[in-house]
Write a protein that holds these residues in place. Structure first.
Motif, PDB file in Angstrom:
ATOM      1  N   SER A 159       0.836  -1.198   0.000  1.00 43.81           N
ATOM      2  CA  SER A 159       0.000   0.000   0.000  1.00 43.81           C
ATOM      3  C   SER A 159       0.870   1.248   0.000  1.00 43.81           C
ATOM      4  O   SER A 159       2.035   1.198   0.333  1.00 43.81           O
ATOM      5  N   HIS A 160       0.266   2.350  -0.348  1.00 44.15           N
ATOM      6  CA  HIS A 160       0.952   3.628  -0.224  1.00 44.15           C
ATOM      7  C   HIS A 160       0.841   4.071   1.221  1.00 44.15           C
ATOM      8  O   HIS A 160      -0.256   4.207   1.742  1.00 44.15           O
ATOM      9  N   ILE A 161       1.959   4.319   1.841  1.00 39.12           N
ATOM     10  CA  ILE A 161       1.959   4.722   3.244  1.00 39.12           C
ATOM     11  C   ILE A 161       1.866   6.247   3.341  1.00 39.12           C
ATOM     12  O   ILE A 161       2.641   6.968   2.738  1.00 39.12           O
ATOM     13  N   LYS A 180       8.258   3.772  18.182  1.00 34.23           N
ATOM     14  CA  LYS A 180       9.194   4.083  19.238  1.00 34.23           C
ATOM     15  C   LYS A 180       9.476   2.804  20.008  1.00 34.23           C
ATOM     16  O   LYS A 180       8.559   2.058  20.317  1.00 34.23           O
ATOM     17  N   SER A 181      10.703   2.573  20.305  1.00 34.99           N
ATOM     18  CA  SER A 181      11.143   1.436  21.108  1.00 34.99           C
ATOM     19  C   SER A 181      10.782   0.096  20.501  1.00 34.99           C
ATOM     20  O   SER A 181      11.566  -0.474  19.778  1.00 34.99           O
ATOM     21  N   ARG A 182       9.551  -0.373  20.784  1.00 36.56           N
ATOM     22  CA  ARG A 182       9.265  -1.773  20.509  1.00 36.56           C
ATOM     23  C   ARG A 182       8.165  -2.042  19.490  1.00 36.56           C
ATOM     24  O   ARG A 182       7.872  -3.191  19.208  1.00 36.56           O
ATOM     25  N   HIS A 183       7.511  -1.026  18.973  1.00 32.29           N
ATOM     26  CA  HIS A 183       6.506  -1.280  17.946  1.00 32.29           C
ATOM     27  C   HIS A 183       6.382  -0.105  16.984  1.00 32.29           C
ATOM     28  O   HIS A 183       6.820   1.003  17.277  1.00 32.29           O
ATOM     29  N   VAL A 184       5.799  -0.405  15.815  1.00 34.91           N
ATOM     30  CA  VAL A 184       5.630   0.577  14.748  1.00 34.91           C
ATOM     31  C   VAL A 184       4.215   0.437  14.191  1.00 34.91           C
ATOM     32  O   VAL A 184       3.683  -0.668  14.114  1.00 34.91           O
ATOM     33  N   CYS A 185       3.628   1.548  13.799  1.00 33.10           N
ATOM     34  CA  CYS A 185       2.317   1.542  13.135  1.00 33.10           C
ATOM     35  C   CYS A 185       2.402   2.399  11.877  1.00 33.10           C
ATOM     36  O   CYS A 185       3.107   3.398  11.858  1.00 33.10           O
ATOM     37  N   ALA A 186       1.665   1.976  10.857  1.00 37.90           N
ATOM     38  CA  ALA A 186       1.635   2.728   9.606  1.00 37.90           C
ATOM     39  C   ALA A 186       0.193   2.945   9.182  1.00 37.90           C
ATOM     40  O   ALA A 186      -0.679   2.112   9.431  1.00 37.90           O
ATOM     41  N   LEU A 187      -0.044   4.069   8.529  1.00 40.77           N
ATOM     42  CA  LEU A 187      -1.346   4.450   7.996  1.00 40.77           C
ATOM     43  C   LEU A 187      -1.233   4.455   6.475  1.00 40.77           C
ATOM     44  O   LEU A 187      -0.310   5.066   5.930  1.00 40.77           O
ATOM     45  N   ASN A 188      -2.167   3.759   5.798  1.00 41.09           N
ATOM     46  CA  ASN A 188      -2.075   3.718   4.334  1.00 41.09           C
ATOM     47  C   ASN A 188      -3.084   4.654   3.677  1.00 41.09           C
ATOM     48  O   ASN A 188      -3.859   5.322   4.356  1.00 41.09           O
ATOM     49  N   THR A 189      -3.074   4.685   2.348  1.00 40.42           N
ATOM     50  CA  THR A 189      -3.926   5.606   1.597  1.00 40.42           C
ATOM     51  C   THR A 189      -5.406   5.244   1.663  1.00 40.42           C
ATOM     52  O   THR A 189      -6.252   6.026   1.239  1.00 40.42           O
ATOM     53  N   HIS A 190      -5.726   4.082   2.211  1.00 39.44           N
ATOM     54  CA  HIS A 190      -7.125   3.675   2.395  1.00 39.44           C
ATOM     55  C   HIS A 190      -7.607   4.006   3.805  1.00 39.44           C
ATOM     56  O   HIS A 190      -8.659   3.535   4.231  1.00 39.44           O
TER      57      HIS A 190
END
Length: 87
Positions: free
Chosen positions: A11-13, A19-29
């Motif tokens: 997907s397009h991010i 930070k530290s121990r986890h990551v989250c991403a938001l896509n174009t949907h």
């Protein structure tokens, strides 16, 4: 719909936060995916959030927060418990 890492990569991010121990991403949907340590539930996206159009995501140490499109509500989950703050 929870997005696996493989689906996020396809997907397009729009936004990514971690930070530290986890990551989250938001896509174009307007959907998010999170990965990494889930010790406090920070990568376990609540079902009601999976159904929403997310406009912003922030991942910090043991908590994740999102702003959803309808009503501009801030939702957080992770280190303490699920919280909702309406603006």
């Amino acid at each position: 719909m929870y997005l696996e890492l493989q689906q996020i990569n396809k997907s397009h991010i729009l936004d990514i936060s971690g930070k530290s121990r986890h990551v989250c991403a938001l896509n174009t949907h307007n959907k998010i995916g999170c990965w990494g340590d889930d010790m406090f539930g920070e990568t376990s996206i609540p079902e009601d959030i999976e159904k929403e159009d997310v406009v912003s995501v922030t991942a910090d140490q043991c908590i994740t927060c999102v702003v959803v499109k309808d009503g501009y509500v801030l939702n957080c989950w992770g280190s303490t418990h699920i919280n909702t703050l309406t603006t």
